[in-house]
Design a protein around this motif. Structure first.
Motif, mmCIF file in Angstrom:
data_model
loop_
_atom_site.group_PDB
_atom_site.id
_atom_site.type_symbol
_atom_site.label_atom_id
_atom_site.label_comp_id
_atom_site.label_asym_id
_atom_site.label_seq_id
_atom_site.Cartn_x
_atom_site.Cartn_y
_atom_site.Cartn_z
ATOM 1 N N UNK A 148 -30.460 21.289 13.507
ATOM 2 C CA UNK A 148 -30.293 21.161 12.053
ATOM 3 C C UNK A 148 -28.873 20.778 11.667
ATOM 4 N N UNK A 149 -28.050 20.394 12.631
ATOM 5 C CA UNK A 149 -26.709 19.868 12.366
ATOM 6 C C UNK A 149 -26.634 18.464 12.960
ATOM 7 N N UNK A 150 -25.951 17.528 12.310
ATOM 8 C CA UNK A 150 -26.016 16.119 12.734
ATOM 9 C C UNK A 150 -25.625 15.861 14.187
ATOM 10 N N UNK A 151 -24.415 16.237 14.585
ATOM 11 C CA UNK A 151 -23.979 15.934 15.952
ATOM 12 C C UNK A 151 -24.761 16.717 17.007
ATOM 13 N N UNK A 152 -24.954 18.049 16.838
ATOM 14 C CA UNK A 152 -25.776 18.757 17.821
ATOM 15 C C UNK A 152 -27.201 18.211 17.930
ATOM 16 N N UNK A 153 -27.773 17.760 16.808
ATOM 17 C CA UNK A 153 -29.128 17.206 16.862
ATOM 18 C C UNK A 153 -29.150 15.913 17.672
ATOM 19 N N UNK A 154 -28.149 15.060 17.460
ATOM 20 C CA UNK A 154 -28.061 13.818 18.237
ATOM 21 C C UNK A 154 -27.901 14.128 19.725
ATOM 22 N N UNK A 155 -27.013 15.066 20.054
ATOM 23 C CA UNK A 155 -26.792 15.421 21.459
ATOM 24 C C UNK A 155 -28.031 16.066 22.069
ATOM 25 N N UNK A 156 -28.767 16.831 21.282
ATOM 26 C CA UNK A 156 -29.994 17.456 21.794
ATOM 27 C C UNK A 156 -31.024 16.401 22.166
ATOM 28 N N UNK A 236 -33.990 13.905 11.033
ATOM 29 C CA UNK A 236 -32.976 14.683 10.334
ATOM 30 C C UNK A 236 -31.935 15.245 11.278
ATOM 31 N N UNK A 237 -31.080 16.120 10.738
ATOM 32 C CA UNK A 237 -31.034 16.581 9.331
ATOM 33 C C UNK A 237 -30.637 15.449 8.389
ATOM 34 N N UNK A 238 -31.357 15.345 7.306
ATOM 35 C CA UNK A 238 -31.178 14.203 6.414
ATOM 36 C C UNK A 238 -31.665 12.948 7.115
ATOM 37 N N UNK A 239 -30.752 12.021 7.318
ATOM 38 C CA UNK A 239 -31.056 10.797 8.075
ATOM 39 C C UNK A 239 -30.124 10.652 9.269
ATOM 40 N N UNK A 240 -29.597 11.757 9.770
ATOM 41 C CA UNK A 240 -28.570 11.700 10.809
ATOM 42 C C UNK A 240 -29.095 11.157 12.129
ATOM 43 N N UNK A 241 -30.367 11.388 12.428
ATOM 44 C CA UNK A 241 -30.909 10.927 13.710
ATOM 45 C C UNK A 241 -32.068 9.961 13.527
ATOM 46 N N UNK A 242 -32.172 9.344 12.361
ATOM 47 C CA UNK A 242 -33.273 8.407 12.135
ATOM 48 C C UNK A 242 -33.052 7.169 12.999
ATOM 49 N N UNK A 243 -34.090 6.741 13.682
ATOM 50 C CA UNK A 243 -34.049 5.528 14.499
ATOM 51 C C UNK A 243 -34.920 4.452 13.855
ATOM 52 N N UNK A 244 -34.911 3.274 14.443
ATOM 53 C CA UNK A 244 -35.700 2.184 13.871
ATOM 54 C C UNK A 244 -37.187 2.501 13.881
#
Length: 281
Positions: A148-156, A236-244
């Motif tokens: 639920x946090x942008x950078x940790x979500x991307x790394x996860x 998410x969170x928001x659009x932080x990890x949205x892909x094409x």
């Protein structure tokens, strides 16, 4: 009689046409039409492409997709090559203990369904009930919000994708190492080449085709990633990890804008094809 051999391919060609060419033709046609729930069908030409290219959310999805692809491919190639070198030690040295059992354990994630992997890690990374966050709390780091946090979500997402698909790179690299002629290694040993010199001048150049092939497959697959992102974060969170692929899903199945979703699918196809062509050359 000369046409008989071609008729043997007819079932495969019909299946290919029905399952591949027909959906592609539909998507290509829908990308130049106004196909939206509640709106009349109309020809719009390249308007959908223009709207997408002017939409900041599209470029956000492009950045996220390219960043995830670059990081995932680099991590998986490095980890897969390292594991292959570990399980195929230099000539004359014993393999690691329990090599066969460990090799099977390493290959297990690749055999699992991405849906199962996504659900498994979603519960593992949950902030309240997850085993990973519980271990972090035991180590004194509290319970981090990994999804639920942008950078940790991307790394996860990155680490889960690497956990599942590093075995694929490992398998290709191990096959490449098995084809290394033993005479070359014996000659290098007789010439008293150090282990590092043998690795740099003999093993790694021999691994280059396997690494390029693995990078090509993983790059194409990661560019289209949908299942892990959708299950773990939903973009998410928001659009932080949205892909094409996630953006195309939202346009088509949340906003029912089939025309714009189809145009995005065509753009994704062009991007993937361009990257694949560069890699092959």
């Amino acid at each position: 009689m000369r046409w008989f051999k071609f008729t043997l391919f007819a079932p495969a060609l019909v299946f290919l046409a029905v399952m591949t060419l027909a959906p592609f033709a539909f998507v290509l046609g829908a990308s130049v039409l106004q196909v939206q729930l509640g709106a009349p069908l109309a020809f719009v030409g390249t308007a959908h492409y223009g709207r997408l290219l002017a939409d900041p959310y599209f470029w956000l999805a492009v950045r996220n997709t390219l960043a995830l692809t670059a990081c995932a491919v680099a991590l998986e190639l490095a980890a897969g090559a390292a594991l292959a070198l570990l399980f195929r030690p230099p000539r004359g040295e014993p393999p690691p203990p329990f090599a066969s059992a460990m090799r099977f354990v390493i290959l297990v994630p690749m055999m699992l369904s991405p849906l199962l992997v996504g659900l498994f890690w979603k519960y593992m990374l949950d902030q309240v009930f997850g085993v990973v966050t519980w271990l972090c709390a035991l180590a004194g780091a509290g319970r981090p919000s990994l999804l639920t946090s942008p950078l940790p979500a991307f790394l996860s997402i990155l680490l889960v994708d690497a956990w599942q698909w590093t075995p694929f790179v490992f398998l290709l690299c191990l096959a490449g190492l098995q084809s290394l002629p033993p005479e070359l290694e014996e000659a290098a040993v007789l010439e008293r080449a150090s282990r590092w010199m043998r690795l740099r001048a003999l093993v790694l150049p021999h691994l280059k085709p396997a690494l390029l092939l693995a990078g090509l497959f993983r790059g194409i697959d990661t560019m289209k990633i949908f299942d892990l992102v959708f299950i773990l974060t939903g973009g998410g969170p928001g659009d932080a990890t949205v892909t094409l692929s996630v953006l195309a899903y939202r346009l088509g199945f949340s906003y029912f804008d089939i025309g714009r979703a189809s145009a995005l699918a065509i753009l994704l196809l062009l991007i993937v094809n361009a990257l694949a062509t560069v890699t092959i050359r």
